[in-house]
Design a protein around this motif. Structure first.
Motif, short mmCIF file in Angstrom:
data_model
loop_
_atom_site.label_atom_id
_atom_site.label_comp_id
_atom_site.label_asym_id
_atom_site.label_seq_id
_atom_site.Cartn_x
_atom_site.Cartn_y
_atom_site.Cartn_z
N PRO A 73 0.82 -1.22 0.00
CA PRO A 73 0.00 0.00 0.00
C PRO A 73 0.85 1.26 0.00
CG PRO A 73 -0.91 -1.60 1.53
CD PRO A 73 0.40 -2.16 1.08
N ALA A 74 1.99 1.23 0.69
CA ALA A 74 2.85 2.41 0.75
C ALA A 74 3.35 2.82 -0.63
CB ALA A 74 4.04 2.15 1.67
N ALA A 75 3.61 1.82 -1.48
CA ALA A 75 4.07 2.11 -2.84
C ALA A 75 3.00 2.87 -3.61
CB ALA A 75 4.42 0.81 -3.56
N GLU A 105 -4.31 -9.99 1.41
CA GLU A 105 -4.14 -9.97 2.85
C GLU A 105 -5.03 -8.85 3.40
OE1 GLU A 105 -0.06 -9.39 3.85
OE2 GLU A 105 0.65 -11.04 2.59
N GLN A 106 -5.64 -9.10 4.55
CA GLN A 106 -6.57 -8.15 5.13
C GLN A 106 -5.95 -6.77 5.33
OE1 GLN A 106 -9.94 -8.70 5.95
NE2 GLN A 106 -9.88 -6.48 6.09
N GLN A 107 -4.76 -6.72 5.91
CA GLN A 107 -4.13 -5.43 6.19
C GLN A 107 -3.79 -4.69 4.91
OE1 GLN A 107 -5.28 -5.32 9.54
NE2 GLN A 107 -3.73 -3.74 9.28
N GLY A 111 -4.94 -1.02 3.64
CA GLY A 111 -3.93 -0.05 3.23
C GLY A 111 -4.18 0.51 1.84
N TYR A 112 -4.61 -0.35 0.92
CA TYR A 112 -4.93 0.11 -0.44
C TYR A 112 -6.07 1.13 -0.41
CZ TYR A 112 -2.20 -3.95 -2.06
OH TYR A 112 -1.20 -4.87 -2.28
N ARG A 113 -7.06 0.86 0.41
CA ARG A 113 -8.21 1.78 0.51
C ARG A 113 -7.76 3.12 1.07
NH1 ARG A 113 -11.07 4.68 -0.68
NH2 ARG A 113 -13.32 4.97 -0.43
N ARG A 119 -11.73 1.29 -5.88
CA ARG A 119 -12.40 0.21 -6.61
C ARG A 119 -11.42 -0.94 -6.78
NH1 ARG A 119 -13.22 -1.38 -12.13
NH2 ARG A 119 -15.32 -2.20 -12.50
N LEU A 120 -11.89 -2.16 -6.53
CA LEU A 120 -11.05 -3.34 -6.71
C LEU A 120 -11.60 -4.19 -7.85
CD1 LEU A 120 -10.22 -4.84 -3.18
CD2 LEU A 120 -8.68 -3.60 -4.71
#
Length: 377
Positions: A73-75, A105-107, A111-113, A119-120
């Motif tokens: 997610p940080a990227a 993975e849940q975390q 993080g992406y959100r 949207r996924l």
């Protein structure tokens, strides 16, 4: 001049392993991905591409691959913040990321959100474990269902499930069972499309046994009716929604502009009455080589080829298309395609009414023949 809306495509070219049907620019990931280095190159690519933006806000961003969910997610937070620092976002921008259930993975989903992805698109492909094995997928049906649950818990309220049909030795009943399991997960959107064997794939070298044509037609017919019964409106050949269409893909189909960043990414940009297409170098190692240019090729699309490309996209839509868009997006007169349009209307493949074009059910069924009417001599 009325410049088309602008979208962006970001390409992440790595996968855990290459699927035998895949002809996308994807490469098997090494033990450690060069995430930080690749992100830096994406940002450099962005800055070199700003001349094509022309003061337009971004309507949508699509992060595809490969398997983007291999990146942290940080990227994506870093990349998206840099994009927004250089190009304004529309107030309701749609930011989609492709995710593989085998890397969920849940975390990470949370993080992406938080990073701004809203949207996924989850690459399920099938809910049959034997089918998934044959397709070279690294996840199980149970993991696909779990990924959907994770997406909801992470706050995603706009999710697409990617599903294929016409799989090796697939029966009509099995294809319909796949759809039922997808519908049970209550996604906002389904991409449901037939497996095709593409050159330069393992399946092309060693073709699997696919269903016969009669079964493929029955799968398509029953599946479309089944989706309609469950409230999924078909708005494109392989796209079905419960009210939330893919704005990014609609922009493609309406011949809008898109700026591509990343290894092998393509762009289509309108500037000063011309339509440009350019593409980035494919191999990740070359893309990240500081001595090489990002852009591998560039051309101006003109004349018959430009008319064909507009129609290839517009005819995929099930709804009507305003024919004035043809003149706005191609700078060609409508007379350039009047002959083929009248021919297709006579054959009941399209309907023309009040300046609107719509592909008929027959035209959708024989879409390749419909598009062929615009092929240059």
């Amino acid at each position: 001049m009325n410049t088309p809306p602008l979208s962006m495509y970001l390409h992440v070219p790595w996968c855990v392993r290459k699927c035998p049907y895949c002809d996308f620019n994807s490469h098997r990931a090494e033990e450690e991905l060069p995430e930080a280095a690749y992100c830096e190159e994406l940002i450099k690519d962005l800055k070199q591409s700003l001349e094509w933006v022309q003061d337009r806000p971004l309507q949508s961003i699509f992060i595809g691959g490969g398997t983007p969910s291999l990146f942290s997610p940080a990227a994506f937070e870093k990349i998206l913040s840099q994009i927004e620092a250089h190009i304004p976002f529309s107030d309701d921008i749609e930011v989609t990321m492709e995710a593989n259930p085998g890397t969920a993975e849940q975390q990470r989903f949370k993080g992406y959100r938080q990073a701004g992805i809203n949207r996924l698109s989850i690459g399920v492909q099938s809910f049959g474990n034997e089918q998934l094995k044959a397709l070279g997928r690294i996840h199980s049906a149970e993991q696909a269902e779990k990924a959907m649950d994770m997406a909801r818990q992470a706050g995603f309220d706009n999710v697409n499930l990617d599903l294929m049909h016409g799989l090796p030795q697939q029966s009509v009943a099995a294809a319909k069972a796949d759809l039922q399991r997808a519908i049970d997960l209550k996604p906002e959107h389904l991409s449901w499309y037939q497996l095709t064997i593409e050159p330069n794939t393992e399946y092309f070298k060693r073709p699997p046994q696919l269903p016969i044509d009669d079964d493929l037609a029955e799968i398509q017919w029953q599946g479309q009716n089944f989706l309609a019964e469950h409230g999924f409106a078909q708005y494109e050949v392989s796209a079905y929604s419960r009210g939330k269409q893919s704005r990014h893909n609609v922009n493609y189909w309406q011949f809008g502009d898109y700026l591509g960043l990343g290894a092998g990414a393509h762009s289509k940009i309108t500037r000063e009455g011309q339509v440009h297409r350019f593409w980035k170098t494919r191999l990740p190692a070359h893309y990240m080589d500081e001595n090489k240019h990002f852009t591998a090729g560039h051309e101006v699309i003109e004349g018959d080829q430009l008319a064909l490309e507009f129609m290839m996209n517009a005819l995929r839509l099930t709804g009507s298309v305003d024919l004035s868009l043809f003149e706005q997006r191609t700078f060609l007169p409508l007379s350039a395609i009047r002959g083929p349009l009248e021919q297709l209307e006579t054959q009941n493949l399209i309907v023309l009414s009040n300046g609107q074009l719509q592909t008929t059910e027959l035209g959708q069924r024989f879409l390749n023949n419909t598009i062929a009417a615009f092929m240059p001599d």
